[in-house]
Design a protein around this motif. Structure first.
Motif, PDB file in Angstrom:
ATOM      1  N   LEU A   1      -1.098 -11.697  -3.358  1.00 16.83           N
ATOM      2  CA  LEU A   1      -0.795 -11.446  -1.994  1.00 16.83           C
ATOM      3  C   LEU A   1       0.373 -10.382  -1.677  1.00 16.83           C
ATOM      4  O   LEU A   1       0.107  -9.599  -0.604  1.00 16.83           O
ATOM      5  N   ASP A   2       1.318 -10.377  -2.675  1.00  9.86           N
ATOM      6  CA  ASP A   2       2.397  -9.413  -2.474  1.00  9.86           C
ATOM      7  C   ASP A   2       2.115  -7.926  -2.912  1.00  9.86           C
ATOM      8  O   ASP A   2       2.931  -7.082  -2.543  1.00  9.86           O
ATOM      9  N   GLY A   3       0.946  -7.895  -3.284  1.00 14.56           N
ATOM     10  CA  GLY A   3       0.547  -6.464  -3.950  1.00 14.56           C
ATOM     11  C   GLY A   3       1.274  -6.202  -5.168  1.00 14.56           C
ATOM     12  O   GLY A   3       0.797  -4.951  -5.712  1.00 14.56           O
ATOM     13  N   LYS A   4       1.632  -6.996  -5.878  1.00 15.00           N
ATOM     14  CA  LYS A   4       2.289  -6.788  -7.207  1.00 15.00           C
ATOM     15  C   LYS A   4       1.271  -6.611  -8.279  1.00 15.00           C
ATOM     16  O   LYS A   4       1.299  -6.004  -9.448  1.00 15.00           O
ATOM     17  N   VAL A   5       0.226  -7.407  -8.221  1.00 16.49           N
ATOM     18  CA  VAL A   5      -0.904  -7.289  -9.243  1.00 16.49           C
ATOM     19  C   VAL A   5      -2.318  -7.486  -8.411  1.00 16.49           C
ATOM     20  O   VAL A   5      -2.241  -7.798  -7.196  1.00 16.49           O
ATOM     21  N   THR A   6      -3.289  -7.420  -8.971  1.00 17.24           N
ATOM     22  CA  THR A   6      -4.731  -7.451  -8.517  1.00 17.24           C
ATOM     23  C   THR A   6      -5.172  -8.849  -9.093  1.00 17.24           C
ATOM     24  O   THR A   6      -4.745  -9.598  -9.904  1.00 17.24           O
ATOM     25  N   SER A   7      -6.165  -9.223  -8.373  1.00 22.05           N
ATOM     26  CA  SER A   7      -6.822 -10.350  -8.374  1.00 22.05           C
ATOM     27  C   SER A   7      -7.292 -10.615 -10.006  1.00 22.05           C
ATOM     28  O   SER A   7      -8.020 -11.714 -10.260  1.00 22.05           O
TER      29      SER A   7
END
Length: 328
Positions: free
Chosen positions: A261-267
């Motif tokens: 959600l924080d955009g640090k990694v992808t799902s």
């Protein structure tokens, strides 16, 4: 109609470390390959009592039984002389739907399968030369994580960080009495260990990503409900390898999901834990590796079935006679 009800003493005798570790490992591998059925867990919170409850169910494909489990954590209980965790497991036939047994384990199997899963994946993902272990938390699971990891590898120094210095000191004394070299540590010092395991019900990160050293492995086991959070999203961005015990659960309410959600990694940045238990993990010595464990109902199912088989075998039945209960 009566069905057996086994108490915690009988269950503890049947659930040997060898049985627990082998069963949890096999169940994680089966789950990674899609050979399980695990519905989303049900969560309840009791803010006034600082408590929570989750209800999990699971089935390993082809197994004779499935389970429904209730597990609670009420974090003020120790002040009243009560254990923090409690629960029971209902074992049900996957062929007839009939209740086979109630395992009134008082949360024991949940605690042990959590400790086994944490120990297995920490051992698999950490550098072979890693010896310094830090635990964040001072409760039962912090103690168990150290004890179960020590069954799999040598641990040199144990660093304990907790909100209460008295509790951290007491846990270190317990470790030292059992042959471990343990001492309390600040959050920053603990975050610099070779291996880090977080075991808290925290709602905000317990360490800073910048304090984790290159080459470290981190296992988070406390974020099993949506309101909990132990690991900062920035730590996931630093990780060369991220493992999850259940992808959907970890996306929904794990620390991995917060990082997404924080955009640090992808799902799609994670690898199933079970795949990493099948063969040696390839990792550069300077890489940070990370595991997010939210607790999988299939592990409860596999362990409860294995323990029930042990309880009803001839040798165990001679030691412990189960109580009976009536179905309504």
């Amino acid at each position: 109609m009566t069905q057996p009800l086994f108490d915690a003493a009988a269950i503890e005798q049947a659930a040997t470390p060898h049985l627990v570790l082998d069963t949890v490992r096999d169940a994680l591998i089966a789950h990674a390959h899609g050979r399980t059925t695990v519905p989303p867990p049900l969560h309840l919170q009791f803010p006034d009592a600082d408590g929570d409850c989750h209800v999990k169910a699971g089935w390993v494909t082809g197994a004779p039984d499935f389970i429904v489990k209730i597990a609670t954590g009420f974090y003020r209980n120790p002040k009243a002389g009560l254990p923090t965790n409690h629960g029971l497991v209902c074992v049900v036939s996957a062929r007839t739907g009939q209740v086979q047994a109630i395992l009134d384990d008082q949360g024991l199997l949940t605690a042990w399968r959590t400790a086994a899963a944490g120990a297995l994946i920490t051992h698999a993902m950490a550098r072979p030369s890693a010896t310094t272990l830090a635990v964040f938390g001072t409760g039962e699971q912090a103690r168990l994580q150290v004890e179960w990891l020590a069954r799999l590898r040598r641990i040199g120094t144990v660093l304990v960080h907790g909100r209460s210095q008295d509790k951290a000191g007491a846990l270190c004394e317990e470790f030292n009495a059992h042959g471990q070299h343990a001492r309390p540590a600040s959050a920053e010092e603990a975050a610099g260990a070779d291996m880090i395991i977080t075991t808290t019900p925290a709602s905000a990160p317990v360490l800073e990503a910048a304090h984790v050293r290159d080459g470290a492995h981190v296992t988070g086991i406390g974020t099993d409900m949506p309101h909990k959070n132990e690991l900062p999203p920035a730590l996931f961005a630093r990780a060369a390898l991220i493992a999850t015990d259940d992808h959907q659960q970890c996306v929904d309410h794990g620390d991995f999901g917060r990082a997404v959600l924080d955009g640090k990694v992808t799902s799609t940045s994670d690898t199933p834990v079970g795949l990493l238990l099948e063969k040696p993990v390839e990792r550069p010595d300077d890489a940070i590796t990370l595991a997010d464990l939210t607790g999988v109902g299939a592990l409860d199912a596999a362990l409860a079935s294995a323990v029930l088989r042990a309880l009803t075998s001839t040798s165990t039945a001679m030691v412990s006679t189960p109580r009976q209960f009536k179905e309504s």
